[in-house]
Design an enzyme around this catalytic site. Structure first.
Site, PDB file in Angstrom:
ATOM      1  CB  SER A   1      -3.336  -0.857   2.447  1.00  0.00           C
ATOM      2  OG  SER A   1      -3.074  -2.212   2.168  1.00  0.00           O
TER       3      SER A   1
ATOM      4  CE  LYS B   1      -2.841  -2.208  -1.972  1.00  0.00           C
ATOM      5  NZ  LYS B   1      -2.925  -1.534  -0.664  1.00  0.00           N
TER       6      LYS B   1
END
Length: 348
Positions: free
Chosen positions: A234, A279
């Site tokens: 990611s 996140k």
């Protein structure tokens, strides 16, 4: 009385231990950290900006215990994940860790190639063979090959180009025996495997492994990563932007604290990842001002089969509104979308 008290204390301690330690067949994810990339990505003699930062984002995923499971049920910043959403069927802890490290390595490979292409610098790619990503249960290679093996040759034919491995085994028949030269833990060994039907394939004959081409890069200047404790794909988008920032004289960040997430694909597209919402929470804790989120396409059949599914951008935007952050959530389908946004951004 004394023995009874000791017995009760013992039972209580066992109960506490079960609550805190006993592993369940599920996982709990929660926001991780937002790490500045400049200390983690080093372009040799690269231009390092003193103002503004790019950051990679992480989430924390751990084995659930009875206590953490219950707490996650009542938390908006914790999520319970079935084991099947984290580990593949039959995947051991070692296999999982190897796969995560491999995903990180692949994201770095793509970040370098895309970043160098965007600034007009060449890269030299060397083909090394085939990386064994997963060994399927009940497949021909079970108990013989291991996750992390590098296949260098098939029946004494050295693997030297992309697609060659499939060409060499694609026409084999049930019961055929092949010899593979592999590298495992820096040692070279030969193994023999009798081919059989790949599980749940509808009669396809093969090794029963998931694999990917193994390649290495040489660049000028060199790029080094100090990310040994981080896995997964990611960080690819943010790696790409950081490398570009160090390769050019201009300051891509324009002085802002910028984070984001998304897998960097070979063609410059930004791929979907897990935990985009968490996140955002981690980024807000570090006073991030701009957050890039993959604006992934979800076909109608996918939406129909998964009611309520959201794109990474939709997840990120929803969480940003929920926590009341002033952080700007920016949707990106490609690295060019991120670059265009930064080009048009007014410097601080």
């Amino acid at each position: 009385m004394k023995k009874k008290q000791l017995s009760m204390i013992g039972i209580f301690l066992v109960f506490i231990a079960v609550l805190f330690v006993y592993p369940l067949d599920s996982y709990v994810s929660q926001p991780g950290g937002a790490y500045q990339l400049e200390p983690l990505v080093k372009v040799e003699d690269g231009d390092v900006d003193r103002e503004g930062t790019f950051r990679l984002m992480t989430i924390s995923v751990g084995k659930a215990t009875p206590l953490s499971y219950v707490l996650a049920k009542f938390s908006e910043t914790k999520k319970i994940l079935p084991a099947s959403h984290v580990r593949k069927s039959g995947e051991s802890d070692k296999d999982y860790n190897v796969r995560q490290k491999r995903l990180m390595s692949s994201s770095q490979f793509n970040a370098i190639t895309v970043a160098f292409e965007k600034v007009g610098k060449p890269v030299d790619v060397t083909y090394n063979g085939v990386f064994v990503a997963t060994v399927l249960e009940r497949g021909a290679a079970e108990g013989i090959l291991e996750t992390g093996d590098i296949i260098k040759a098939v029946d004494n034919v050295k693997l030297e180009k992309v697609g060659q491995f499939f060409e060499l085994i694609g026409n084999k028949q049930l019961g055929d025996e092949i010899t593979l030269a592999i590298n495992r833990d820096k040692k070279s060994i030969d193994v023999r495997i009798t081919l059989k039907e790949i599980p749940d394939s509808g009669g396809v004959i093969g090794l029963g492994v998931m694999f990917e081409e193994d390649r290495t890069l040489k660049t000028n200047p060199k790029v080094n990563f100090l990310t040994s404790n981080i896995g997964g794909p990611s960080a690819g988008l943010m790696f790409t932007l950081e490398i570009m920032d160090q390769l050019i004289e201009e300051n891509l960040t324009k002085g802002y604290n910028i984070a984001g997430t998304g897998e960097m694909l070979e063609d410059g597209k930004v791929g979907r990842i897990g935990g985009a919402d968490f996140k955002v929470v981690a980024a807000d804790r570090e006073d991030v001002e701009i957050f890039f989120a993959p604006d992934d396409d979800l076909p109608e059949e996918v939406r129909a089969a998964n009611p309520g599914i959201k794109t990474n951008y939709e997840e990120a935007l929803e969480m940003a509104k929920k926590i009341g952050t002033k952080m700007k959530i920016v949707p990106v389908k490609t690295v060019d979308d991120a670059i265009k946004y930064l080009d048009e951004l007014e410097a601080k």
